[in-house]
Design a protein around this motif. Structure first.
Motif, PDB file in Angstrom:
ATOM      1  N   LEU A   1       0.824  -1.212   0.000  1.00 20.24           N
ATOM      2  CA  LEU A   1       0.000   0.000   0.000  1.00 20.24           C
ATOM      3  C   LEU A   1       0.857   1.260   0.000  1.00 20.24           C
ATOM      4  O   LEU A   1       0.544   2.249  -0.671  1.00 20.24           O
ATOM      5  CB  LEU A   1      -0.919   0.008   1.222  1.00 20.24           C
ATOM      6  N   PHE A   2       1.957   1.211   0.769  1.00 20.95           N
ATOM      7  CA  PHE A   2       2.810   2.393   0.913  1.00 20.95           C
ATOM      8  C   PHE A   2       3.889   2.470  -0.168  1.00 20.95           C
ATOM      9  O   PHE A   2       4.614   3.467  -0.237  1.00 20.95           O
ATOM     10  CB  PHE A   2       3.502   2.399   2.283  1.00 20.95           C
ATOM     11  N   ALA A   3       4.020   1.408  -0.963  1.00 21.07           N
ATOM     12  CA  ALA A   3       5.062   1.332  -2.002  1.00 21.07           C
ATOM     13  C   ALA A   3       6.457   1.504  -1.415  1.00 21.07           C
ATOM     14  O   ALA A   3       7.272   2.304  -1.881  1.00 21.07           O
ATOM     15  CB  ALA A   3       4.809   2.372  -3.092  1.00 21.07           C
ATOM     16  N   VAL A   4       6.727   0.729  -0.336  1.00 18.65           N
ATOM     17  CA  VAL A   4       8.047   0.760   0.291  1.00 18.65           C
ATOM     18  C   VAL A   4       8.694  -0.618   0.178  1.00 18.65           C
ATOM     19  O   VAL A   4       8.004  -1.630   0.030  1.00 18.65           O
ATOM     20  CB  VAL A   4       7.956   1.202   1.773  1.00 18.65           C
ATOM     21  N   PRO A   5      10.021  -0.700   0.261  1.00 21.87           N
ATOM     22  CA  PRO A   5      10.716  -1.983   0.103  1.00 21.87           C
ATOM     23  C   PRO A   5      10.444  -2.921   1.276  1.00 21.87           C
ATOM     24  O   PRO A   5      10.008  -2.519   2.347  1.00 21.87           O
ATOM     25  CB  PRO A   5      12.194  -1.583   0.060  1.00 21.87           C
ATOM     26  N   GLY A   6      10.770  -4.194   1.041  1.00 20.13           N
ATOM     27  CA  GLY A   6      10.635  -5.207   2.079  1.00 20.13           C
ATOM     28  C   GLY A   6       9.861  -6.410   1.572  1.00 20.13           C
ATOM     29  O   GLY A   6       9.485  -6.472   0.385  1.00 20.13           O
ATOM     30  N   GLN A   7       9.648  -7.375   2.431  1.00 23.90           N
ATOM     31  CA  GLN A   7       8.934  -8.597   2.055  1.00 23.90           C
ATOM     32  C   GLN A   7       7.546  -8.263   1.514  1.00 23.90           C
ATOM     33  O   GLN A   7       6.760  -7.589   2.168  1.00 23.90           O
ATOM     34  CB  GLN A   7       8.818  -9.529   3.265  1.00 23.90           C
ATOM     35  N   ASP A   8       7.236  -8.750   0.302  1.00 21.94           N
ATOM     36  CA  ASP A   8       5.947  -8.445  -0.303  1.00 21.94           C
ATOM     37  C   ASP A   8       4.921  -9.521   0.033  1.00 21.94           C
ATOM     38  O   ASP A   8       5.221 -10.499   0.718  1.00 21.94           O
ATOM     39  CB  ASP A   8       6.084  -8.248  -1.812  1.00 21.94           C
ATOM     40  N   VAL A   9       3.702  -9.342  -0.463  1.00 20.45           N
ATOM     41  CA  VAL A   9       2.606 -10.249  -0.123  1.00 20.45           C
ATOM     42  C   VAL A   9       2.853 -11.655  -0.654  1.00 20.45           C
ATOM     43  O   VAL A   9       2.569 -12.646   0.035  1.00 20.45           O
ATOM     44  CB  VAL A   9       1.270  -9.690  -0.643  1.00 20.45           C
ATOM     45  N   ALA A  10       3.388 -11.767  -1.864  1.00 21.85           N
ATOM     46  CA  ALA A  10       3.650 -13.091  -2.424  1.00 21.85           C
ATOM     47  C   ALA A  10       4.643 -13.868  -1.562  1.00 21.85           C
ATOM     48  O   ALA A  10       4.461 -15.060  -1.283  1.00 21.85           O
ATOM     49  CB  ALA A  10       4.172 -12.969  -3.853  1.00 21.85           C
ATOM     50  N   SER A  11       5.693 -13.196  -1.128  1.00 21.44           N
ATOM     51  CA  SER A  11       6.685 -13.850  -0.262  1.00 21.44           C
ATOM     52  C   SER A  11       6.092 -14.196   1.091  1.00 21.44           C
ATOM     53  O   SER A  11       6.253 -15.315   1.584  1.00 21.44           O
ATOM     54  CB  SER A  11       7.894 -12.929  -0.081  1.00 21.44           C
ATOM     55  N   ALA A  12       5.389 -13.240   1.700  1.00 21.08           N
ATOM     56  CA  ALA A  12       4.799 -13.493   3.014  1.00 21.08           C
ATOM     57  C   ALA A  12       3.806 -14.631   2.959  1.00 21.08           C
ATOM     58  O   ALA A  12       3.735 -15.470   3.884  1.00 21.08           O
ATOM     59  CB  ALA A  12       4.133 -12.224   3.534  1.00 21.08           C
ATOM     60  N   THR A  13       3.022 -14.712   1.889  1.00 18.40           N
ATOM     61  CA  THR A  13       2.051 -15.795   1.738  1.00 18.40           C
ATOM     62  C   THR A  13       2.750 -17.148   1.643  1.00 18.40           C
ATOM     63  O   THR A  13       2.311 -18.135   2.249  1.00 18.40           O
ATOM     64  CB  THR A  13       1.185 -15.558   0.488  1.00 18.40           C
ATOM     65  N   ALA A  14       3.842 -17.203   0.898  1.00 14.34           N
ATOM     66  CA  ALA A  14       4.571 -18.461   0.757  1.00 14.34           C
ATOM     67  C   ALA A  14       5.123 -18.963   2.081  1.00 14.34           C
ATOM     68  O   ALA A  14       5.239 -20.174   2.300  1.00 14.34           O
ATOM     69  CB  ALA A  14       5.708 -18.289  -0.252  1.00 14.34           C
ATOM     70  N   PHE A  15       5.463 -18.049   2.975  1.00 14.83           N
ATOM     71  CA  PHE A  15       5.985 -18.449   4.284  1.00 14.83           C
ATOM     72  C   PHE A  15       4.886 -18.638   5.327  1.00 14.83           C
ATOM     73  O   PHE A  15       5.132 -19.237   6.369  1.00 14.83           O
ATOM     74  CB  PHE A  15       6.999 -17.415   4.780  1.00 14.83           C
ATOM     75  N   ARG A  16       3.688 -18.110   5.068  1.00 11.20           N
ATOM     76  CA  ARG A  16       2.597 -18.228   6.041  1.00 11.20           C
ATOM     77  C   ARG A  16       1.612 -19.341   5.684  1.00 11.20           C
ATOM     78  O   ARG A  16       1.139 -20.061   6.560  1.00 11.20           O
ATOM     79  CB  ARG A  16       1.843 -16.896   6.152  1.00 11.20           C
ATOM     80  N   ASP A  17       1.261 -19.459   4.410  1.00 15.30           N
ATOM     81  CA  ASP A  17       0.283 -20.455   3.972  1.00 15.30           C
ATOM     82  C   ASP A  17       1.013 -21.775   3.730  1.00 15.30           C
ATOM     83  O   ASP A  17       1.746 -21.929   2.761  1.00 15.30           O
ATOM     84  CB  ASP A  17      -0.408 -19.973   2.702  1.00 15.30           C
ATOM     85  N   LYS A  18       0.786 -22.736   4.614  1.00 20.74           N
ATOM     86  CA  LYS A  18       1.537 -23.983   4.542  1.00 20.74           C
ATOM     87  C   LYS A  18       1.240 -24.766   3.264  1.00 20.74           C
ATOM     88  O   LYS A  18       2.085 -25.511   2.781  1.00 20.74           O
ATOM     89  CB  LYS A  18       1.260 -24.817   5.789  1.00 20.74           C
ATOM     90  N   LEU A  19       0.046 -24.595   2.704  1.00 23.94           N
ATOM     91  CA  LEU A  19      -0.266 -25.279   1.454  1.00 23.94           C
ATOM     92  C   LEU A  19       0.542 -24.698   0.304  1.00 23.94           C
ATOM     93  O   LEU A  19       1.154 -25.434  -0.483  1.00 23.94           O
ATOM     94  CB  LEU A  19      -1.766 -25.183   1.161  1.00 23.94           C
ATOM     95  N   GLU A  20       0.557 -23.371   0.168  1.00 21.92           N
ATOM     96  CA  GLU A  20       1.351 -22.730  -0.869  1.00 21.92           C
ATOM     97  C   GLU A  20       2.830 -23.073  -0.688  1.00 21.92           C
ATOM     98  O   GLU A  20       3.555 -23.335  -1.669  1.00 21.92           O
ATOM     99  CB  GLU A  20       1.144 -21.215  -0.823  1.00 21.92           C
ATOM    100  N   MET A  21       3.287 -23.072   0.557  1.00 22.43           N
ATOM    101  CA  MET A  21       4.679 -23.418   0.849  1.00 22.43           C
ATOM    102  C   MET A  21       5.009 -24.824   0.357  1.00 22.43           C
ATOM    103  O   MET A  21       6.018 -25.047  -0.334  1.00 22.43           O
ATOM    104  CB  MET A  21       4.915 -23.329   2.357  1.00 22.43           C
ATOM    105  N   LYS A  22       4.155 -25.791   0.685  1.00 20.25           N
ATOM    106  CA  LYS A  22       4.408 -27.180   0.295  1.00 20.25           C
ATOM    107  C   LYS A  22       4.444 -27.315  -1.222  1.00 20.25           C
ATOM    108  O   LYS A  22       5.269 -28.058  -1.769  1.00 20.25           O
ATOM    109  CB  LYS A  22       3.327 -28.087   0.868  1.00 20.25           C
TER     110      LYS A  22
END
Length: 416
Positions: A97-118
């Protein structure tokens, strides 16, 4: 630069303004439970921030994000920092939303959603236990029919072993259905099923800064597991020795997993690997945050650094502390979980040689229920030594001592 810090853990020991440096402005949006009720402690915790906002309802509350957006309109943040498992995705959404650097939603989802991670790990041929998404009863029964009992069922977005179930038979399955009514809804449940593997659990903790792995070291839970708390069993962990034959293959497997996922250039990580009965390593899961329990304390004892501090400093371009390639000493920890009843006696000091820290987390008179997460505890101990064997010996003796020194009066039969 201006930093927004999202925080839900006790602020004592989390000196974000000091870690980021006086040249930067730090705005804190924190859970009220993280702030001490003692005026002097509270004042020290909140010192150094350019602005502080405290919210009573922090967990999964969209108003927290709304306040962050309002604060951004005033402060125009350059970075968003968050350390908790349950703020990883929240912080990622705000960064976008703020257009600032750092872990994005796709990366965070991959580490949070165990199905996507697997799914991502499977594509990279990382060895995994058989798994399946479970949205309804048909999904679950189909997986059990294919793999047989026992089966692990857990939330796709969970943490701390909360709501993790091991199903051994039809009765266990029916009990799961009674507690997960979402399995019968049109939307379906957000659950993951995995084939249960008899194992020794190894966790790997470390940090990546600017794409370089500065620390990656495995620990073992030995003959305890993160699910022992359901039966009132202690949870313990000890670093592997530098000469342990598992060190290299476990680290290689963790690197393979990090490469398979959209890992941020700078992040902490906590991974879990199973060592099965045949000596095979099977990857379980990984999170882009500091490990729980007393892992942070163990790494401080063994490597001389506080990992969250290294992570935060890495975002302000400060000079980072040197991290030794191997631990200067082996450390380990043990958590003593509650069991239902009233505490009548609990010791204040631990006499066991090799222990460097003991804390009791409840007082006499406290009424307890059984543990709900793998890190619930009424006592904890930290031990150090030259080898894993020395540490595990001290932890074992500390457990015997604590159990013999603590008295919990069970609830009377038939009491409300």
């Amino acid at each position: 630069m201006r930093y927004l810090v999202l925080n839900r853990t006790p602020l004592t020991g989390r000196r974000f303004p000091d870690w980021l440096g006086a040249a930067h402005e730090v705005i804190l949006l924190t859970d009220a439970a993280a702030v001490s009720s003692d005026p002097d402690v509270r004042s020290a915790q909140l010192a150094g921030y350019a602005h502080v906002e405290i919210m009573e309802d922090f967990h999964f509350n969209p108003l927290v994000e709304a306040r962050a957006v309002a604060l951004h309109q005033k402060w125009d943040f350059d970075r968003v920092l968050a350390l908790s498992e349950f703020d990883i995705l929240r912080a990622a959404r705000l960064r976008e939303l703020f257009a600032v650097p750092g872990q994005d939603v796709a990366s965070a989802t991959a580490f949070r959603d165990k199905l996507e991670m697997k799914r991502l790990l499977e594509r990279a041929q990382v060895p995994l236990a058989p798994y399946a998404s479970v949205a309804n009863l048909a999904d679950l029964l189909g997986f059990i029919d294919q793999e047989g009992y026992p089966v692990v069922v857990k939330p796709r977005w969970g943490g701390g072993s909360i709501d993790v179930h091991v199903l051994h038979d039809q009765q266990d399955t029916e009990e799961l259905l009674a507690t997960h009514r979402s399995l019968g809804t049109d939307d379906g449940a957000q659950l993951l099923a995995e084939k249960y593997i008899e194992h020794e659990l190894i966790h790997i903790d470390g940090i990546v800064v600017a794409g370089e792995t500065l620390l990656m070291w495995p620990s073992t839970h030995g003959d305890t597991t993160c699910l022992d708390f359901k039966e009132g069993g202690a949870l313990q962990s000890s670093l592997l020795d530098p000469a342990d034959p598992l060190l290299v293959p476990v680290r290689d497997l963790t690197r393979q997993a990090l490469a398979a996922l959209p890992t941020p250039d700078t992040c902490m990580f906590h991974a879990e690997v199973f060592l099965d009965a045949n000596g095979r390593l099977v990857f379980n899961e990984i999170a882009s945050r500091m490990g729980g329990g007393m892992i942070e304390h163990v790494l401080r004892q063994s490597f001389g650094v506080t990992l969250p501090e290294v992570y935060v400093r890495a975002h302000s371009s400060d000079e980072l502390p040197q991290i030794p390639a191997t631990p200067v000493r082996i450390a380990g920890w043990s958590l003593f979980p509650p069991r239902a009843g009233t505490v009548t006696e609990i010791p204040t000091e631990c006499p066991v040689p090799g222990t460097t820290q003991y804390r009791r987390h409840v007082e006499p008179g406290t009424v307890l229920s059984r543990a709900q997460t793998s890190v619930d505890k009424i006592g904890s101990v930290l031990a150090v030594g030259d080898t894993r064997t020395e540490v595990e010996t001290a932890l074992g003796e500390a457990l015997v001592w604590f159990q013999s020194s603590t008295v919990i009066q069970p609830e009377a039969q038939g009491s409300e």
